[in-house]
Design an enzyme around this catalytic site. Structure first.
Site, PDB file in Angstrom:
ATOM      1  N   ASP A   1       6.403  62.990  60.369  1.00 27.34           N
ATOM      2  CA  ASP A   1       5.289  63.499  59.557  1.00 27.34           C
ATOM      3  C   ASP A   1       4.710  62.478  58.587  1.00 27.34           C
ATOM      4  OD1 ASP A   1       5.070  66.148  60.561  1.00 27.34           O
ATOM      5  OD2 ASP A   1       6.914  66.661  59.516  1.00 27.34           O
TER       6      ASP A   1
ATOM      7  N   ASP B   1       1.132  68.502  66.946  1.00 23.59           N
ATOM      8  CA  ASP B   1       0.810  68.116  65.562  1.00 23.59           C
ATOM      9  C   ASP B   1       0.915  66.596  65.359  1.00 23.59           C
ATOM     10  OD1 ASP B   1       2.217  70.492  66.132  1.00 23.59           O
ATOM     11  OD2 ASP B   1       2.546  70.953  64.038  1.00 23.59           O
TER      12      ASP B   1
END
Ligand code: GLY
Length: 409
Positions: A127, A187
């Site tokens: 992330d 994502d």
């Protein structure tokens, strides 16, 4: 029949009446008004965050909490810098600085970005883009501070460690190793922006090559024939063969989780920006086609949490998905021959968000939007405000403003 009795001379009056009753979604978004609301709310969220941080700092367990994420049972929930959402609040502060040029916003953005910086060496997660690029990346874009440049480069080096030439992808998750060997979630496309940027800043093409390999492999394996995307693809770490196709945060493995489709749309439009590879443009257009033509998409263009959720129309919406989609569509409109359509749809999404999903002044402890859904299957964050919805909403508004008045952009 009454319809046949309408005379030609009545037509202009009728047209005016129709226009007056048409949903206001058809208008251009009022960026100024939206930022006024965002500023009032964010001032409150800053205050609430300071209070919650002071409270958390009293306990050893809480003193790493840095950013507001959502409301939990009406209480502000702060997260540590390692949480995937930690960069969005500093990002919102940077967007307010970008819009108003007010150094108070810049100083707050600097302060909250500094709290995320240590993530630049955290190789335990994919992330990095969400955390570092949405905070420090925005800071670099707006200030050209050389320290921010160093942080972006170091973060890209750290993220690159999660890439395997055997699979051709950056590994997303390390948890649930009994379930997945080398999981990649859609994502993850969003983290490629950091890598592309690092190549631009250094001239070192290794980051670019990793991003392209990841985007190509994802394009091959993540999508169904209708251009909807699975959430998780599990790869054999030795051979790169696909082991599983899952949709962990959606209704079922074969359903289209709304935010996943938004990440795909935004991700490929962004990849086209850096590479000018027509395959990425086509992919983004195809994903946009899936989203915009889906029978499960409501009229106001703010999707339910999953396009195939069984209880539609009695299912929670996901305002965050609409915000990401609007931002992605504005970018795509700059490259595609379907430009007009994409702008019209992005405008409509922003208008809906601004009319029906916005917090009333002072509500939601200062979050800008309500009505997002984090993870319905985990019964987590359903119909709540969420920091990433606010972030992509402001980004979309700024993109809209640049399209209306490019010279100010
Ligand atoms: N990246 C996690 C999510 O979209 O929920």
């Amino acid at each position: 029949m009454a319809r046949l009795m309408i005379k030609k001379k009545h037509l202009p009056v009728l047209l005016i009446l129709v226009a007056l009753h048409a949903p206001c979604y058809a208008q251009k978004p009022n960026v100024k008004k939206a930022f006024q609301q965002a500023e009032i709310q964010t001032l409150q969220l800053l205050k609430e965050t300071e209070l919650a941080k002071a409270e958390a700092d009293k306990s050893a367990a809480g003193n790493d909490l840095v950013s507001p994420r959502t409301l939990e049972n009406g209480k502000l929930k702060l997260v540590a810098s390692k949480d995937w959402t930690s960069g969005f609040f500093p990002g919102v502060l940077w967007f307010l600085y970008e819009y108003y040029g007010n150094t108070d916003w810049r100083d707050q953005a600097r302060k909250y970005s500094a709290l995320i910086e240590k993530e630049k060496t955290n190789a335990g997660t994919h992330d990095m883009g969400f955390k570092i690029y949405c905070s420090i990346g925005a800071g670099y874009r707006l200030t050209k501070d050389p320290h921010y440049k160093d942080v972006i480069i170091e973060s890209a080096k750290t993220l690159s460690k999660r890439f395997s030439p055997k699979t051709g992808v950056i590994r997303s998750w390390d948890h649930n190793q009994d379930k997945w060997k080398n999981p990649v979630i859609i994502d993850n496309m969003m983290n490629l922006e950091l890598l592309f940027e690092a190549t631009q800043l250094t001239g070192d093409s290794s980051f670019y090559k990793i991003a392209v390999s990841h985007a190509n492999t994802t394009m091959k394996n993540h999508f169904r024939a209708d251009y909807s995307s699975y959430h998780v693809i599990d790869y054999d770490p030795e051979t790169g063969a696909v082991l599983k196709r899952n949709t962990h945060q959606g209704y079922s493995h074969e359903s289209a989780w709304a935010r996943g489709q938004a990440w795909a749309l935004y991700g490929y439009a962004m990849c086209y920006r850096f590479t000018k590879d027509p395959a990425y443009l086509k992919q983004a257009e195809n994903v946009a086609g899936f989203i915009l033509n889906h029978s499960g998409m409501p009229k106001d263009l703010v999707p339910y949490w999953d396009f195939n959720a069984p209880g539609i129309p009695n299912e929670p919406r996901d305002a965050s998905a609409a915000a990401v989609m609007a931002s992605g569509l504005y970018e795509l409109s700059g490259y595609s021959k379907n430009s007009k359509l994409y702008r019209k749809k992005a405008d409509a999404m922003l208008n809906s968000l601004g009319m029906k999903y916005i917090s009333k002044d002072g509500d939601n402890k200062g979050f800008i939007l309500g009505h997002s859904t984090g993870s319905k299957p985990m019964n987590s964050e359903i119909d709540v405000p969420i920091s990433y919805a606010d972030y992509y909403y402001l980004e979309a508004l700024l993109r809209c403003k640049r399209l209306i008045a490019p010279e100010q952009g």
